[in-house]
Design a protein around this motif. Structure first.
Motif, PDB file in Angstrom:
ATOM      1  N   GLY A  54       0.056   6.841  -3.523  1.00  0.00           N
ATOM      2  CA  GLY A  54      -0.580   6.628  -2.121  1.00  0.00           C
ATOM      3  C   GLY A  54      -0.421   7.655  -1.214  1.00  0.00           C
ATOM      4  N   PRO A  55      -1.058   7.680  -0.082  1.00  0.00           N
ATOM      5  CA  PRO A  55      -0.602   8.635   0.899  1.00  0.00           C
ATOM      6  C   PRO A  55       0.580   8.765   1.277  1.00  0.00           C
ATOM      7  N   LEU A  56       1.560   9.571   1.188  1.00  0.00           N
ATOM      8  CA  LEU A  56       2.727   9.694   1.519  1.00  0.00           C
ATOM      9  C   LEU A  56       2.846   9.431   3.280  1.00  0.00           C
ATOM     10  N   GLU A  57       1.985   9.809   4.084  1.00  0.00           N
ATOM     11  CA  GLU A  57       2.102   9.842   5.207  1.00  0.00           C
ATOM     12  C   GLU A  57       1.946   8.073   5.830  1.00  0.00           C
ATOM     13  N   GLU A  58       1.260   7.407   4.827  1.00  0.00           N
ATOM     14  CA  GLU A  58       1.055   5.982   5.224  1.00  0.00           C
ATOM     15  C   GLU A  58       2.579   5.100   4.389  1.00  0.00           C
ATOM     16  N   ASP A  63       2.386  10.274  -4.947  1.00  0.00           N
ATOM     17  CA  ASP A  63       1.004  10.475  -5.044  1.00  0.00           C
ATOM     18  C   ASP A  63       0.635  11.466  -6.090  1.00  0.00           C
ATOM     19  N   PHE A  64      -0.610  11.331  -6.656  1.00  0.00           N
ATOM     20  CA  PHE A  64      -0.943  12.368  -7.399  1.00  0.00           C
ATOM     21  C   PHE A  64      -2.352  12.711  -7.364  1.00  0.00           C
ATOM     22  N   ASP A  65      -2.920  13.790  -8.289  1.00  0.00           N
ATOM     23  CA  ASP A  65      -4.284  14.190  -8.276  1.00  0.00           C
ATOM     24  C   ASP A  65      -4.476  14.767  -9.712  1.00  0.00           C
ATOM     25  N   LEU A  66      -5.407  14.479 -10.498  1.00  0.00           N
ATOM     26  CA  LEU A  66      -5.450  14.570 -11.656  1.00  0.00           C
ATOM     27  C   LEU A  66      -6.782  14.958 -12.064  1.00  0.00           C
TER      28      LEU A  66
END
Length: 125
Positions: A54-58, A63-66
């Motif tokens: 999930g969003p690190l700022e939250e 988190d990841f994008d694949l």
């Protein structure tokens, strides 16, 4: 445990968030092994923090994008997201023949605690 098919570049921001980016273009005979390596990595990340990505700022720890692009003969490259089941560690590429060239990009980001555990486990930079 070292990664065999993923080679990461690493960056860190002033807040301590670490990001690893990998781009892989194996010979088609290695596509299955590449997907398995990515699945093992993401299953490890999920086990590290079962809350999931999930969003690190939250407040998430990782988190990841694949994404994958499959080059089929006689047609334009097909880009799309892989189907990932973090619980079972399975990754599938819909309607894809893995005998064709595959380009896979993975961006993985995490907090400093996640980064330390990731480096220790995977031998990543």
């Amino acid at each position: 445990m070292d990664l065999q098919l993923l080679d990461f570049d690493c960056s860190e921001d002033p807040e301590g968030v670490v990001c690893w980016d990998a781009l892989a273009q194996p010979q088609p005979r290695h596509n299955g092994a590449l997907l398995q390596e990515v699945a093992q990595l993401l299953a490890w990340a999920h086990a590290f923090d079962a809350q999931g990505p999930g969003p690190l700022e939250e407040g998430a720890h990782w988190d990841f994008d694949l994404q994958a692009t499959l080059c089929l003969e006689g047609s334009a490259p097909q880009t799309g997201h892989l189907i990932i089941d973090l619980q079972t560690g399975q990754i599938t590429l819909p309607a894809a023949d893995l005998a064709h060239p595959l380009t896979l990009s993975l961006s993985l980001s995490g907090t400093s605690g996640f980064a330390q555990a990731f480096r220790e486990h995977w031998g990543a930079p």
